[in-house]
Design a protein around this motif. Sequence first.
Motif, PDB file in Angstrom:
ATOM      1  N   ASP A  39     -20.077 -17.996 -53.723  1.00 54.07           N
ATOM      2  CA  ASP A  39     -19.173 -18.662 -52.781  1.00 54.07           C
ATOM      3  C   ASP A  39     -17.754 -18.931 -53.430  1.00 54.07           C
ATOM      4  O   ASP A  39     -16.849 -18.819 -52.935  1.00 54.07           O
ATOM      5  CB  ASP A  39     -19.839 -19.622 -51.917  1.00 54.07           C
ATOM      6  N   ILE A  40     -18.059 -19.538 -54.589  1.00 48.48           N
ATOM      7  CA  ILE A  40     -16.829 -20.172 -55.356  1.00 48.48           C
ATOM      8  C   ILE A  40     -15.941 -19.177 -55.578  1.00 48.48           C
ATOM      9  O   ILE A  40     -14.709 -18.919 -55.386  1.00 48.48           O
ATOM     10  CB  ILE A  40     -17.175 -21.047 -56.384  1.00 48.48           C
ATOM     11  N   ASN A  50      -4.735 -13.747 -50.468  1.00 53.69           N
ATOM     12  CA  ASN A  50      -3.899 -14.121 -49.505  1.00 53.69           C
ATOM     13  C   ASN A  50      -2.978 -15.078 -49.686  1.00 53.69           C
ATOM     14  O   ASN A  50      -2.207 -15.759 -48.989  1.00 53.69           O
ATOM     15  CB  ASN A  50      -4.910 -14.826 -48.348  1.00 53.69           C
ATOM     16  N   ALA A  51      -2.763 -15.477 -51.145  1.00 51.23           N
ATOM     17  CA  ALA A  51      -1.920 -16.506 -51.560  1.00 51.23           C
ATOM     18  C   ALA A  51      -1.871 -17.725 -50.857  1.00 51.23           C
ATOM     19  O   ALA A  51      -0.768 -18.226 -50.390  1.00 51.23           O
ATOM     20  CB  ALA A  51      -0.442 -15.863 -51.481  1.00 51.23           C
ATOM     21  N   CYS A  52      -3.208 -18.241 -50.756  1.00 48.84           N
ATOM     22  CA  CYS A  52      -3.073 -19.667 -50.080  1.00 48.84           C
ATOM     23  C   CYS A  52      -4.021 -20.651 -50.726  1.00 48.84           C
ATOM     24  O   CYS A  52      -5.091 -21.411 -50.281  1.00 48.84           O
ATOM     25  CB  CYS A  52      -3.912 -19.305 -48.647  1.00 48.84           C
ATOM     26  N   TRP A  53      -3.671 -20.831 -51.973  1.00 43.70           N
ATOM     27  CA  TRP A  53      -4.335 -21.719 -52.782  1.00 43.70           C
ATOM     28  C   TRP A  53      -4.257 -23.280 -52.302  1.00 43.70           C
ATOM     29  O   TRP A  53      -3.117 -23.554 -51.934  1.00 43.70           O
ATOM     30  CB  TRP A  53      -3.789 -21.377 -54.299  1.00 43.70           C
ATOM     31  N   LYS A  57      -8.636 -28.358 -50.820  1.00 45.70           N
ATOM     32  CA  LYS A  57      -9.767 -27.664 -50.394  1.00 45.70           C
ATOM     33  C   LYS A  57     -10.741 -27.323 -51.438  1.00 45.70           C
ATOM     34  O   LYS A  57     -12.047 -27.241 -51.084  1.00 45.70           O
ATOM     35  CB  LYS A  57      -9.232 -26.381 -49.354  1.00 45.70           C
ATOM     36  N   MET A  58     -10.019 -26.769 -52.377  1.00 42.84           N
ATOM     37  CA  MET A  58     -11.144 -26.266 -53.531  1.00 42.84           C
ATOM     38  C   MET A  58     -11.904 -27.575 -54.108  1.00 42.84           C
ATOM     39  O   MET A  58     -13.096 -27.288 -54.239  1.00 42.84           O
ATOM     40  CB  MET A  58     -10.351 -25.606 -54.601  1.00 42.84           C
ATOM     41  N   ARG A  59     -11.326 -28.652 -54.339  1.00 42.86           N
ATOM     42  CA  ARG A  59     -11.863 -29.684 -54.867  1.00 42.86           C
ATOM     43  C   ARG A  59     -13.120 -30.222 -53.913  1.00 42.86           C
ATOM     44  O   ARG A  59     -14.251 -30.495 -54.164  1.00 42.86           O
ATOM     45  CB  ARG A  59     -11.020 -30.863 -55.045  1.00 42.86           C
ATOM     46  N   LYS A  60     -12.847 -30.293 -52.520  1.00 42.63           N
ATOM     47  CA  LYS A  60     -13.804 -30.616 -51.477  1.00 42.63           C
ATOM     48  C   LYS A  60     -14.676 -29.677 -51.443  1.00 42.63           C
ATOM     49  O   LYS A  60     -16.238 -30.182 -51.359  1.00 42.63           O
ATOM     50  CB  LYS A  60     -13.175 -30.731 -49.887  1.00 42.63           C
ATOM     51  N   GLY A  61     -14.650 -28.390 -51.651  1.00 43.10           N
ATOM     52  CA  GLY A  61     -15.580 -27.410 -51.704  1.00 43.10           C
ATOM     53  C   GLY A  61     -16.515 -27.558 -53.106  1.00 43.10           C
ATOM     54  O   GLY A  61     -17.636 -27.463 -52.817  1.00 43.10           O
ATOM     55  N   LEU A  62     -16.106 -27.836 -54.180  1.00 40.16           N
ATOM     56  CA  LEU A  62     -16.844 -27.963 -55.068  1.00 40.16           C
ATOM     57  C   LEU A  62     -17.612 -29.245 -55.119  1.00 40.16           C
ATOM     58  O   LEU A  62     -18.708 -29.289 -55.689  1.00 40.16           O
ATOM     59  CB  LEU A  62     -15.867 -28.022 -56.551  1.00 40.16           C
ATOM     60  N   PHE A  63     -17.089 -30.453 -54.705  1.00 39.80           N
ATOM     61  CA  PHE A  63     -17.821 -31.463 -54.159  1.00 39.80           C
ATOM     62  C   PHE A  63     -19.153 -31.262 -53.384  1.00 39.80           C
ATOM     63  O   PHE A  63     -20.256 -31.589 -53.424  1.00 39.80           O
ATOM     64  CB  PHE A  63     -17.189 -32.788 -53.956  1.00 39.80           C
TER      65      PHE A  63
END
Length: 140
Positions: A39-40, A50-53, A57-63
Amino acid sequence: MGYMTIITNATNTIIDLSELQFTHLYWVFLLPAVCAAADIITGWLQATINACWDSTKMRKGLFRKGGEMLVVVLAYVIYIALSIPVEIVKGVAVYIVIMELVSVIENLDLAGVPMPTWITHRLKKIADGLIKEDKEDGEA
């Protein structure tokens, strides 16, 4: 009906957890971790395409991924400490695997990977149902 009920019903429809046999108990931990990693990776892939880094959102997803792994470990500890049925630990692992696989499919779809329409339609139906329930519960 909450999202846990929907996923539980879907899981029970797909497999009978009492008949689910992992080849080794370490798969209860490894399979959700591998699916979370997928998933990551697919999330990074679609964000790059999509050039939408979005680092927040990434940090929340990792947590969240860390929290999911903690839930599996806690289920196993409770299984050992209280002698609960191992099917509960399997159910937790299967729930997380299904949740991660749905997210992988969503990421691949957002990345432009051709997906069968029956998959995207079912995902949209599930997502619409969850959003509707959240609004009814006052969470959205």
